[in-house]
Design a protein around this motif. Structure first.
Motif, short mmCIF file in Angstrom:
data_model
loop_
_atom_site.label_atom_id
_atom_site.label_comp_id
_atom_site.label_asym_id
_atom_site.label_seq_id
_atom_site.Cartn_x
_atom_site.Cartn_y
_atom_site.Cartn_z
N ASN A 1 -2.26 7.69 9.81
CA ASN A 1 -2.06 7.90 8.51
C ASN A 1 -1.98 9.48 8.32
O ASN A 1 -2.08 10.17 6.91
CB ASN A 1 -3.41 7.78 7.72
CG ASN A 1 -4.84 8.73 8.27
OD1 ASN A 1 -5.29 9.37 8.47
ND2 ASN A 1 -4.82 7.24 10.10
N VAL B 1 1.87 3.50 2.09
CA VAL B 1 1.96 4.03 3.50
C VAL B 1 3.73 2.49 3.55
O VAL B 1 3.36 1.87 3.02
CB VAL B 1 0.62 3.08 3.89
CG1 VAL B 1 -0.23 3.84 4.07
CG2 VAL B 1 0.54 1.80 4.86
N LYS C 1 -3.27 2.05 -4.19
CA LYS C 1 -3.29 3.20 -3.71
C LYS C 1 -5.27 3.05 -2.82
O LYS C 1 -5.81 1.11 -3.93
CB LYS C 1 -4.70 3.95 -4.52
CG LYS C 1 -2.85 4.57 -4.75
CD LYS C 1 -3.31 6.32 -6.30
CE LYS C 1 -2.21 6.38 -6.87
NZ LYS C 1 -2.89 7.70 -8.20
N TYR D 1 -3.30 3.63 6.15
CA TYR D 1 -4.15 4.43 5.60
C TYR D 1 -5.32 4.45 6.42
O TYR D 1 -5.34 4.30 7.28
CB TYR D 1 -4.50 3.23 4.54
CG TYR D 1 -4.49 1.60 4.64
CD1 TYR D 1 -6.38 1.54 4.68
CD2 TYR D 1 -3.52 0.58 4.87
CE1 TYR D 1 -6.32 0.48 5.68
CE2 TYR D 1 -4.10 -0.43 4.89
CZ TYR D 1 -5.62 -0.97 5.01
OH TYR D 1 -5.60 -2.33 5.73
N GLU D 2 -6.72 5.34 5.39
CA GLU D 2 -6.80 6.09 6.35
C GLU D 2 -7.79 5.21 7.39
O GLU D 2 -8.82 5.76 8.35
CB GLU D 2 -7.82 7.08 5.91
CG GLU D 2 -6.65 8.42 4.83
CD GLU D 2 -7.38 9.05 4.29
OE1 GLU D 2 -8.92 9.01 3.67
OE2 GLU D 2 -7.12 10.01 2.99
N TRP E 1 1.01 -1.62 -0.36
CA TRP E 1 0.09 0.13 -0.30
C TRP E 1 1.11 1.31 0.23
O TRP E 1 2.30 0.66 0.22
CB TRP E 1 -0.91 -0.17 0.71
CG TRP E 1 -2.10 -1.45 1.13
CD1 TRP E 1 -1.60 -2.25 2.47
CD2 TRP E 1 -2.78 -1.68 0.59
NE1 TRP E 1 -2.93 -3.08 1.68
CE2 TRP E 1 -3.28 -2.84 0.55
CE3 TRP E 1 -3.11 -1.05 -1.11
CZ2 TRP E 1 -4.48 -3.16 -0.03
CZ3 TRP E 1 -4.66 -1.06 -1.54
CH2 TRP E 1 -5.34 -2.52 -0.64
#
Length: 227
Positions: free
Chosen positions: A220, A10, A34, A213-214, A8
């Motif tokens: 994040n 990140v 993504k 990630y979010e 990912w």
């Protein structure tokens, strides 16, 4: 052809792999997948390729170098350690390396468990217990490291990059958690001073965030840290 690693967009579980490759001075390419925006967090960028790469256990991170195809973070790290002489060299070192590796990875996974929850309320409920857990585990880690420069003594190995990454995330999560342990603070500085690692952290392509990630409740955005 340069090895390909996929993950990912990140730092997450990929960072220790990148540091190991940097230390080994290996050129590589990264495929960054993504994640879609909230609330659906669409994973199709990864799912569209997941079963087309010939991976036995399709997952990220993955490492592909010609016919060599590996998934699972620790399996990738151990392979790189064997290939580039960044692992244990005898039974005593292997035992120590294995124990520290598992202790570190437990801390990392505990961070993911505490932060990957569905609501802010769940996160606030989990956080105190995780911080209490960190007090004990960081004390264990400081005791194991002792006065050593690196986990196995004077020689840096892949376990150091796993440990560094975990401690870096923890200090970003709660900076004061590292404060009682002068040897851990010095250790973090020592890893960052390694020429290849220092070069990487000073490059334009590096950023401390995002770590997660979010979908996670921490890591994040830089504003998430410190508490």
């Amino acid at each position: 052809m340069a090895p390909l690693i996929g993950y990912w967009n990140v730092r997450g579980n990929l960072e220790s792999i990148i540091l190991t490759l940097k230390q080994a001075k290996v050129s590589f390419k990264v495929r960054r997948y993504k994640l879609g925006d909230a609330p659906d967090f669409d994973k199709s960028d990864w799912l569209n390729e997941k079963y087309k790469l010939g991976l036995d256990y399709p997952n990220v991170p993955y490492y592909i170098d010609g016919d060599i195809k590996i998934t699972q973070t620790l399996a990738i790290l151990r392979y790189l350690a064997r290939k580039h002489d960044l692992g244990p060299r005898n039974d005593a070192e292997a035992i120590r390396s294995d124990i520290v590796e598992q202790g570190i990875f437990e801390m990392m996974n505990s961070l993911w468990t505490a932060t990957h929850v569905e609501t802010d309320q769940e996160f606030e409920k989990c956080r105190p217990g995780f911080e209490t857990y960190l007090v004990e585990k960081l004390a264990h880690t400081a005791n194991v490291l002792g006065s050593n420069k690196f986990v196995l003594g004077d020689r840096v190995t892949y376990v150091d990059f796993l440990l560094y990454t975990t401690l870096d995330y923890i200090r970003l999560f709660k900076p004061s958690s590292i404060d009682p342990h002068a040897n851990l603070k010095s250790y973090l500085d020592r890893i960052e001073a390694l020429p290849e690692i220092n070069k990487y952290y000073k490059s334009e392509g590096f950023s401390r965030f995002p770590i997660t990630y979010e979908i996670a409740k921490w890591g994040n955005l830089e504003k998430n840290a410190p508490f």
